[in-house]
Design a protein around this motif. Structure first.
Motif, short mmCIF file in Angstrom:
data_model
loop_
_atom_site.label_atom_id
_atom_site.label_comp_id
_atom_site.label_asym_id
_atom_site.label_seq_id
_atom_site.Cartn_x
_atom_site.Cartn_y
_atom_site.Cartn_z
N ALA A 288 0.82 -1.21 0.00
CA ALA A 288 0.00 0.00 0.00
C ALA A 288 0.86 1.26 0.00
CB ALA A 288 -0.93 -0.01 1.21
N LYS A 289 2.00 1.19 0.64
CA LYS A 289 2.92 2.35 0.71
C LYS A 289 3.88 2.42 -0.47
CE LYS A 289 3.10 2.82 5.77
NZ LYS A 289 3.98 2.73 6.97
N GLY A 290 3.82 1.41 -1.35
CA GLY A 290 4.72 1.40 -2.50
C GLY A 290 6.13 0.98 -2.16
N GLU A 291 6.28 0.30 -1.02
CA GLU A 291 7.60 -0.18 -0.60
C GLU A 291 7.86 -1.59 -1.12
OE1 GLU A 291 7.35 2.25 3.67
OE2 GLU A 291 7.46 0.05 3.67
N ALA A 292 9.09 -2.03 -1.07
CA ALA A 292 9.45 -3.37 -1.52
C ALA A 292 8.87 -4.42 -0.58
CB ALA A 292 10.97 -3.52 -1.58
N PHE A 293 8.37 -5.52 -1.15
CA PHE A 293 7.81 -6.61 -0.35
C PHE A 293 8.05 -7.94 -1.07
CE2 PHE A 293 4.62 -5.10 -3.29
CZ PHE A 293 4.08 -6.26 -3.82
N GLU A 294 7.89 -9.03 -0.33
CA GLU A 294 8.10 -10.35 -0.92
C GLU A 294 6.85 -10.80 -1.69
OE1 GLU A 294 10.39 -13.17 1.85
OE2 GLU A 294 9.67 -11.61 3.20
N LYS A 295 7.05 -11.25 -2.94
CA LYS A 295 5.93 -11.70 -3.77
C LYS A 295 5.36 -13.03 -3.28
CE LYS A 295 6.20 -8.41 -6.95
NZ LYS A 295 5.09 -7.47 -7.21
N GLU A 296 6.22 -13.85 -2.67
CA GLU A 296 5.77 -15.14 -2.14
C GLU A 296 6.52 -15.46 -0.86
OE1 GLU A 296 4.61 -19.19 -4.26
OE2 GLU A 296 6.79 -19.09 -4.02
N VAL A 297 5.77 -15.81 0.18
CA VAL A 297 6.37 -16.20 1.45
C VAL A 297 5.85 -17.59 1.81
CG1 VAL A 297 6.63 -15.66 3.91
CG2 VAL A 297 6.41 -13.80 2.23
N LEU A 298 6.75 -18.57 1.85
CA LEU A 298 6.37 -19.95 2.20
C LEU A 298 6.98 -20.31 3.55
CD1 LEU A 298 6.75 -21.83 -1.22
CD2 LEU A 298 4.64 -21.05 -0.11
N ILE A 299 6.11 -20.59 4.51
CA ILE A 299 6.55 -20.90 5.87
C ILE A 299 6.51 -22.41 6.06
CG2 ILE A 299 6.01 -20.55 8.32
CD1 ILE A 299 4.54 -17.89 7.15
N PRO A 300 7.62 -23.04 6.47
CA PRO A 300 7.70 -24.51 6.55
C PRO A 300 6.72 -25.14 7.54
CG PRO A 300 9.87 -23.49 6.73
CD PRO A 300 8.87 -22.40 6.87
N PHE A 301 6.29 -26.36 7.20
CA PHE A 301 5.50 -27.19 8.10
C PHE A 301 6.45 -28.02 8.96
CE2 PHE A 301 2.24 -26.64 4.76
CZ PHE A 301 1.09 -26.48 5.51
N GLN A 302 5.95 -28.52 10.12
CA GLN A 302 6.76 -29.38 10.98
C GLN A 302 5.89 -30.49 11.58
OE1 GLN A 302 8.26 -25.60 13.13
NE2 GLN A 302 9.79 -27.14 13.66
N LEU A 303 6.40 -31.70 11.58
CA LEU A 303 5.69 -32.82 12.19
C LEU A 303 5.73 -32.68 13.71
CD1 LEU A 303 4.29 -35.64 11.77
CD2 LEU A 303 6.56 -36.65 12.12
N VAL A 304 4.58 -32.91 14.36
CA VAL A 304 4.49 -32.85 15.82
C VAL A 304 4.04 -34.20 16.36
CG1 VAL A 304 3.48 -31.70 17.82
CG2 VAL A 304 3.82 -30.43 15.68
N THR A 305 4.88 -34.81 17.20
CA THR A 305 4.54 -36.06 17.87
C THR A 305 4.82 -35.86 19.36
OG1 THR A 305 6.79 -36.94 17.65
CG2 THR A 305 5.26 -37.39 15.83
N LYS A 306 4.58 -36.90 20.14
CA LYS A 306 4.85 -36.80 21.57
C LYS A 306 6.32 -36.45 21.85
CE LYS A 306 1.48 -39.31 24.32
NZ LYS A 306 1.26 -40.41 25.28
N GLU A 307 7.20 -36.91 20.97
CA GLU A 307 8.64 -36.73 21.17
C GLU A 307 9.05 -35.25 21.15
OE1 GLU A 307 7.36 -39.24 19.29
OE2 GLU A 307 7.87 -40.68 20.87
N ASN A 308 8.42 -34.44 20.28
CA ASN A 308 8.83 -33.04 20.20
C ASN A 308 7.70 -32.07 20.58
OD1 ASN A 308 7.19 -33.39 17.97
ND2 ASN A 308 8.51 -32.27 16.55
#
Length: 314
Positions: A288-308
């Motif tokens: 909106a301000k005309g500033e530089a921004f990332e066209k695509e942001v991919l945030i990793p998934f993580q497996l969750v079990t009792k161990e972690n």
């Protein structure tokens, strides 16, 4: 009479000016500049993960000093397109959309871009390319979940897959990722698949039907989100089958983390609502301000079990 008419006109004009000044002052920051206004349309505020993303968007908007107007599309792509049209008419500075469907929500993207208003898709995608996309790779989330099932079953057994809302990007991509792993492991058989529409109660009812049809033939269930996974668990517990059937889902919402802790849900795949929500607002403000921004942001998934699990519990 003419003089009275002129006086009335002046009085009415004064009232309108006063109203406009009041409205403008509410939209101004402390230093006198106008606040940016961002419109947000979310898939469904009945979905816990979507609410978590929305809450983070609200927090980030407050932190950055921008006004956020959030509306619920109630799973209707048609309604979502109308909401974007309304935002355009209101003259918002940017739009954040959590798309209901890949195809049917796409016209909203085109409308915003034609109006020269930046539009950021959060968490889910559309065929039409937005100004920016902030989310995660849903194909990868399903690969993680299914690989866990492969490991637990030793590569052999009968699996059932519960889909999310058909036609939404997450459903399409999680189906793709799961089918890739199934194809790579011929010892696993897909016994049945159907949509539970991301809903806990519907998932429970659907699982009850599957138990009646397949019973102990079921070795594992992959639910494409935690709401459905928890519904699956409840139905299996009622049938006395939970200890015999592996259940894995996606999102790592608080209820799912507690279920993993209790051992009723075997695993979940963590999707970072906080990063998705906050980054979507950051990109909207920058665009909106005309500033530089990332066209695509991919945030990793993580497996969750009792161990972690301890890494994800607040």
């Amino acid at each position: 009479m003419k003089l009275n008419s002129i006086c009335s006109f002046v009085l009415i004009a004064s009232v309108f000016v006063g109203c406009n000044q009041s409205k403008n002052s509410e939209s101004e920051t402390k230093d006198g500049t106008r606040k940016l206004v961002i419109g947000s349309t979310m898939l469904s505020m009945q979905n816990e993960f979507v609410v978590n993303v929305s809450d983070e968007m609200e927090a980030k908007a407050k932190e950055l000093g921008v006004e956020l107007i959030t509306v619920d599309a109630e799973r209707s792509a048609l309604k979502q397109v109308e909401q974007v049209e309304s935002f355009i008419a209101q003259g918002v500075d940017a739009i954040v959309m959590n798309p209901c469907e890949v195809e049917a929500s796409s016209p909203a993207v085109k409308l915003a871009l034609d109006a020269k208003i930046p539009i950021i898709n959060v968490n889910s995608e559309t065929t039409a390319k937005p100004t920016s996309f902030v989310g995660s790779d849903d194909v990868e989330s399903a690969r993680i979940a299914m690989n866990y099932i492969v490991k637990k079953l030793g590569g052999k057994g009968n699996v059932i897959m519960m889909h999310g809302y058909m036609g939404q990007a997450a459903q399409i991509k999680r189906d793709k990722g799961a089918k890739e792993i199934l194809k790579a492991n011929p010892g696993l058989k897909l016994l049945a698949e159907q949509s539970g529409e991301w809903d806990r109660a519907k998932a429970m009812s659907l699982t009850e039907n599957w138990v009646q049809s397949y019973g102990t033939k079921i070795n594992a269930v992959f639910a494409q989100n935690d709401e459905m996974g928890l519904g699956v668990v409840k139905a299996l517990e009622a049938a006395g089958l939970k200890n015999k059937i592996i259940v894995v889902s996606i999102d790592a919402i608080p209820d799912a983390l507690q279920a993993v802790k209790k051992g009723t849900l075997d695993a979940t795949v963590y999707q970072n609502a906080k990063q998705q929500g906050s980054k979507a607002i950051e990109n909207a403000v920058k665009a909106a301000k005309g500033e530089a921004f990332e066209k695509e942001v991919l945030i990793p998934f993580q497996l969750v079990t009792k161990e972690n699990l301890s890494e994800f519990l607040k």
